[in-house]
Scaffold this motif. Sequence first.
Motif, PDB file in Angstrom:
ATOM      1  N   ALA A  29      27.331 -39.922  53.355  1.00 35.88           N
ATOM      2  CA  ALA A  29      26.185 -39.332  53.794  1.00 35.88           C
ATOM      3  C   ALA A  29      25.321 -39.926  52.788  1.00 35.88           C
ATOM      4  O   ALA A  29      25.371 -39.869  51.431  1.00 35.88           O
ATOM      5  CB  ALA A  29      26.092 -37.866  53.763  1.00 35.88           C
ATOM      6  N   SER A  30      23.984 -40.351  52.992  1.00 34.91           N
ATOM      7  CA  SER A  30      22.960 -40.884  52.275  1.00 34.91           C
ATOM      8  C   SER A  30      22.543 -39.420  51.162  1.00 34.91           C
ATOM      9  O   SER A  30      22.415 -38.474  51.598  1.00 34.91           O
ATOM     10  CB  SER A  30      21.897 -41.332  52.760  1.00 34.91           C
ATOM     11  OG  SER A  30      20.867 -40.506  52.861  1.00 34.91           O
ATOM     12  N   PRO A  31      22.209 -39.536  50.026  1.00 39.24           N
ATOM     13  CA  PRO A  31      21.787 -38.525  49.104  1.00 39.24           C
ATOM     14  C   PRO A  31      20.628 -37.819  49.391  1.00 39.24           C
ATOM     15  O   PRO A  31      20.524 -36.761  49.256  1.00 39.24           O
ATOM     16  CB  PRO A  31      21.436 -39.454  47.779  1.00 39.24           C
ATOM     17  CG  PRO A  31      21.516 -40.813  48.111  1.00 39.24           C
ATOM     18  CD  PRO A  31      22.106 -41.139  49.357  1.00 39.24           C
ATOM     19  N   HIS A  32      19.870 -38.601  50.197  1.00 37.63           N
ATOM     20  CA  HIS A  32      18.718 -37.570  50.983  1.00 37.63           C
ATOM     21  C   HIS A  32      18.834 -37.055  52.067  1.00 37.63           C
ATOM     22  O   HIS A  32      17.990 -36.649  52.738  1.00 37.63           O
ATOM     23  CB  HIS A  32      17.373 -38.352  50.438  1.00 37.63           C
ATOM     24  CG  HIS A  32      17.429 -39.584  51.490  1.00 37.63           C
ATOM     25  ND1 HIS A  32      17.819 -40.713  51.044  1.00 37.63           N
ATOM     26  CD2 HIS A  32      16.775 -39.689  52.642  1.00 37.63           C
ATOM     27  CE1 HIS A  32      17.484 -41.536  52.206  1.00 37.63           C
ATOM     28  NE2 HIS A  32      16.906 -41.050  53.000  1.00 37.63           N
ATOM     29  N   ASP A  33      20.158 -37.035  52.720  1.00 40.80           N
ATOM     30  CA  ASP A  33      20.379 -36.547  54.159  1.00 40.80           C
ATOM     31  C   ASP A  33      20.205 -35.067  54.327  1.00 40.80           C
ATOM     32  O   ASP A  33      20.476 -34.421  55.210  1.00 40.80           O
ATOM     33  CB  ASP A  33      21.752 -37.236  54.546  1.00 40.80           C
ATOM     34  CG  ASP A  33      21.327 -38.423  55.133  1.00 40.80           C
ATOM     35  OD1 ASP A  33      22.242 -39.090  55.973  1.00 40.80           O
ATOM     36  OD2 ASP A  33      20.125 -38.901  55.253  1.00 40.80           O
ATOM     37  N   LYS A  98      20.091 -46.855  59.587  1.00 37.66           N
ATOM     38  CA  LYS A  98      20.461 -47.566  58.513  1.00 37.66           C
ATOM     39  C   LYS A  98      21.333 -47.617  57.552  1.00 37.66           C
ATOM     40  O   LYS A  98      22.135 -48.230  57.186  1.00 37.66           O
ATOM     41  CB  LYS A  98      18.965 -47.760  57.856  1.00 37.66           C
ATOM     42  CG  LYS A  98      17.588 -48.436  58.730  1.00 37.66           C
ATOM     43  CD  LYS A  98      16.493 -48.210  57.881  1.00 37.66           C
ATOM     44  CE  LYS A  98      15.836 -46.780  57.433  1.00 37.66           C
ATOM     45  NZ  LYS A  98      15.423 -46.031  58.671  1.00 37.66           N
ATOM     46  N   THR A  99      21.328 -46.237  57.261  1.00 42.26           N
ATOM     47  CA  THR A  99      22.307 -45.858  56.310  1.00 42.26           C
ATOM     48  C   THR A  99      23.702 -45.839  57.206  1.00 42.26           C
ATOM     49  O   THR A  99      24.987 -46.106  56.576  1.00 42.26           O
ATOM     50  CB  THR A  99      21.940 -44.319  55.889  1.00 42.26           C
ATOM     51  OG1 THR A  99      20.873 -44.218  55.184  1.00 42.26           O
ATOM     52  CG2 THR A  99      23.209 -43.833  54.984  1.00 42.26           C
ATOM     53  N   THR A 100      23.893 -45.521  58.359  1.00 40.23           N
ATOM     54  CA  THR A 100      24.935 -45.555  59.136  1.00 40.23           C
ATOM     55  C   THR A 100      25.589 -46.868  59.031  1.00 40.23           C
ATOM     56  O   THR A 100      26.909 -47.131  58.832  1.00 40.23           O
ATOM     57  CB  THR A 100      24.753 -44.935  60.717  1.00 40.23           C
ATOM     58  OG1 THR A 100      24.467 -43.853  60.483  1.00 40.23           O
ATOM     59  CG2 THR A 100      26.186 -45.219  61.397  1.00 40.23           C
ATOM     60  N   ILE A 142      21.395 -50.046  48.562  1.00 44.76           N
ATOM     61  CA  ILE A 142      20.232 -49.603  48.013  1.00 44.76           C
ATOM     62  C   ILE A 142      19.101 -48.861  48.921  1.00 44.76           C
ATOM     63  O   ILE A 142      18.571 -49.830  49.761  1.00 44.76           O
ATOM     64  CB  ILE A 142      19.400 -50.415  46.962  1.00 44.76           C
ATOM     65  CG1 ILE A 142      20.381 -50.804  45.781  1.00 44.76           C
ATOM     66  CG2 ILE A 142      18.261 -49.843  46.359  1.00 44.76           C
ATOM     67  CD1 ILE A 142      19.705 -51.522  44.818  1.00 44.76           C
ATOM     68  N   ASP A 143      19.089 -47.647  49.196  1.00 44.70           N
ATOM     69  CA  ASP A 143      18.255 -46.910  50.349  1.00 44.70           C
ATOM     70  C   ASP A 143      16.888 -46.910  49.686  1.00 44.70           C
ATOM     71  O   ASP A 143      16.771 -46.981  48.417  1.00 44.70           O
ATOM     72  CB  ASP A 143      18.969 -45.589  50.413  1.00 44.70           C
ATOM     73  CG  ASP A 143      18.582 -45.005  51.892  1.00 44.70           C
ATOM     74  OD1 ASP A 143      17.726 -45.547  52.592  1.00 44.70           O
ATOM     75  OD2 ASP A 143      19.035 -43.968  52.140  1.00 44.70           O
ATOM     76  N   GLU A 144      16.089 -46.849  50.417  1.00 40.65           N
ATOM     77  CA  GLU A 144      14.533 -47.051  50.130  1.00 40.65           C
ATOM     78  C   GLU A 144      14.338 -47.983  49.146  1.00 40.65           C
ATOM     79  O   GLU A 144      13.584 -47.660  48.103  1.00 40.65           O
ATOM     80  CB  GLU A 144      14.147 -45.617  49.540  1.00 40.65           C
ATOM     81  CG  GLU A 144      14.302 -44.562  50.513  1.00 40.65           C
ATOM     82  CD  GLU A 144      13.519 -43.143  50.036  1.00 40.65           C
ATOM     83  OE1 GLU A 144      12.585 -42.997  50.321  1.00 40.65           O
ATOM     84  OE2 GLU A 144      14.214 -42.530  49.363  1.00 40.65           O
ATOM     85  N   PRO A 250      18.720 -41.018  67.232  1.00 39.59           N
ATOM     86  CA  PRO A 250      19.828 -40.418  67.175  1.00 39.59           C
ATOM     87  C   PRO A 250      19.673 -39.011  66.195  1.00 39.59           C
ATOM     88  O   PRO A 250      20.552 -38.316  66.601  1.00 39.59           O
ATOM     89  CB  PRO A 250      20.707 -41.341  66.618  1.00 39.59           C
ATOM     90  CG  PRO A 250      20.135 -42.783  66.824  1.00 39.59           C
ATOM     91  CD  PRO A 250      18.600 -42.678  67.083  1.00 39.59           C
ATOM     92  N   ARG A 251      19.097 -39.329  65.065  1.00 39.07           N
ATOM     93  CA  ARG A 251      19.135 -38.142  63.979  1.00 39.07           C
ATOM     94  C   ARG A 251      18.564 -37.062  64.671  1.00 39.07           C
ATOM     95  O   ARG A 251      19.164 -35.835  64.472  1.00 39.07           O
ATOM     96  CB  ARG A 251      18.680 -38.435  62.857  1.00 39.07           C
ATOM     97  CG  ARG A 251      18.615 -37.246  61.905  1.00 39.07           C
ATOM     98  CD  ARG A 251      17.610 -37.409  60.688  1.00 39.07           C
ATOM     99  NE  ARG A 251      18.508 -38.172  59.622  1.00 39.07           N
ATOM    100  CZ  ARG A 251      17.787 -39.231  59.241  1.00 39.07           C
ATOM    101  NH1 ARG A 251      16.741 -39.512  59.327  1.00 39.07           N
ATOM    102  NH2 ARG A 251      18.623 -39.772  58.317  1.00 39.07           N
ATOM    103  N   LEU A 252      17.567 -37.040  65.589  1.00 38.39           N
ATOM    104  CA  LEU A 252      16.991 -36.068  66.249  1.00 38.39           C
ATOM    105  C   LEU A 252      17.803 -35.515  67.429  1.00 38.39           C
ATOM    106  O   LEU A 252      17.989 -34.313  67.485  1.00 38.39           O
ATOM    107  CB  LEU A 252      15.377 -36.310  66.894  1.00 38.39           C
ATOM    108  CG  LEU A 252      14.586 -36.604  65.345  1.00 38.39           C
ATOM    109  CD1 LEU A 252      13.045 -36.979  66.272  1.00 38.39           C
ATOM    110  CD2 LEU A 252      14.584 -35.448  64.641  1.00 38.39           C
TER     111      LEU A 252
HETATM  112 MG    MG Z   1      19.280 -43.442  55.732  1.00 38.51          MG
END
Ligand code: MG
Length: 365
Positions: A29-33, A98-100, A142-144, A250-252
């Motif tokens: 899971a990404s830190p901002h998820d 992207k994180t996936t 590296i996200d964002e 997909p997230r939605l």
């Molecule tokens: Mg992400």
Amino acid sequence: MAREAIYQQSDPERKSGEQSSSAAGADGASPHDGADSVEGQVPKTRPDADGKLRPRRMDEMVGQRDVIERLKIAIDAATSRSEPLGHILFDGPPGLGKTTFATVIPNEMNTSVQMANGAGLRAPKDLLPYLTNVSEGSVLFIDEIHRVPKAVEEYLYTAMEDFRIDVVLGDGVNARTLNLELKPFTLIGATTRAGMLSAPLRDRFQIREHLGWYTRAELAEIVHRNAKKLSVVVDDGTADMIADRSRSTPRLANNRLLWVRDYAQSKADGKFDREITRAALDMIGIDELGLDKQDRNYLDTLMRVFLGGPAGLDAIAHTMNVSSDTLEDEVEPFLLRSELLVRTRRGRLATPKSYEHMKRPMPDI
Ligand SMILES: [Mg+2]
Ligand SMILES: Nc1ncnc2c1ncn2[C@@H]1O[C@H](COP(=O)(O)OP(=O)(O)OP(=O)(O)O)[C@@H](O)[C@H]1O
């Protein structure tokens, strides 16, 4: 241009906008998820459920066939040559995978991944723990990445290209530069704003992939697969309804499914059909086109306050008390795609379709 040195002492004040994650198979899971989403935005999937629903292998991923095919070729080639995979940049709107991808790729390559966030890498020294921790062939995500400051970015150049960084030890007259060799690794960058990346950084990624919107059938498949993971039964009509109301994301779709499950558990002994699903989604303001309260608020503001436009993004954002970035990244892409909004040189304009959807009369001009 002189480069700012990376200083070797550790910084106890280092804020954790970034996160180190352990080896392949980690939750990913990404830190901002988590819950800290932008004000007014649909919250990202809950971290516990997110970990459960996020695909772990390429074969579990739905859609993005072209991207997956190209990545499989690159992974195969790198693995057979026993070389690290080339650096990869993913761009695309939020919630499309992207994180996936960044967590699935290390799993496919049987290697470990460290996760950082561009916003957390404020000085070159913030990079150091990650770079010195890379093992041969491992992944640094590296996200964002568009939020990495210039001074940090310049360190990434040599790290990515030559697998080395120059570390300055001590300061003043005693300062000396140490040339640090890094293990060959793969940098995976993710961004919702590829245009904000500088050309030198962008060009150092050998593989660049843009993630596009998902079709109704792909989203319905994601709903079916995830319903199974959550041990609930979903018929085709219900999956289609959730897909239709998920803004091609997909997230939605996951968020909607989790909410409908909760609703059904509390109101209908856990069973749900189209009727229950419609009631559950109506209750949180998701309409039949998938627009949420924020989307409708945007259209309502544009029609009521700005008489349908043309209106500037900042003016709309100020009136709604939301940041213009949020509107541009989270709200407008889907409104544009749905032909509910057009962007002209003079500003944003509501379309006849959006007047019809909002059940408002078109103004006489
Ligand atoms: Mg992400
Ligand atoms: N191709 C896919 N197949 C199945 N599920 C997917 C796919 N892509 C994304 N998902 C689901 O959607 C969720 C959100 O995806 P992800 O976190 O990868 O988006 P993101 O592009 O990193 O978004 P952000 O820009 O907000 O960080 C994931 O937890 C996963 O469950």
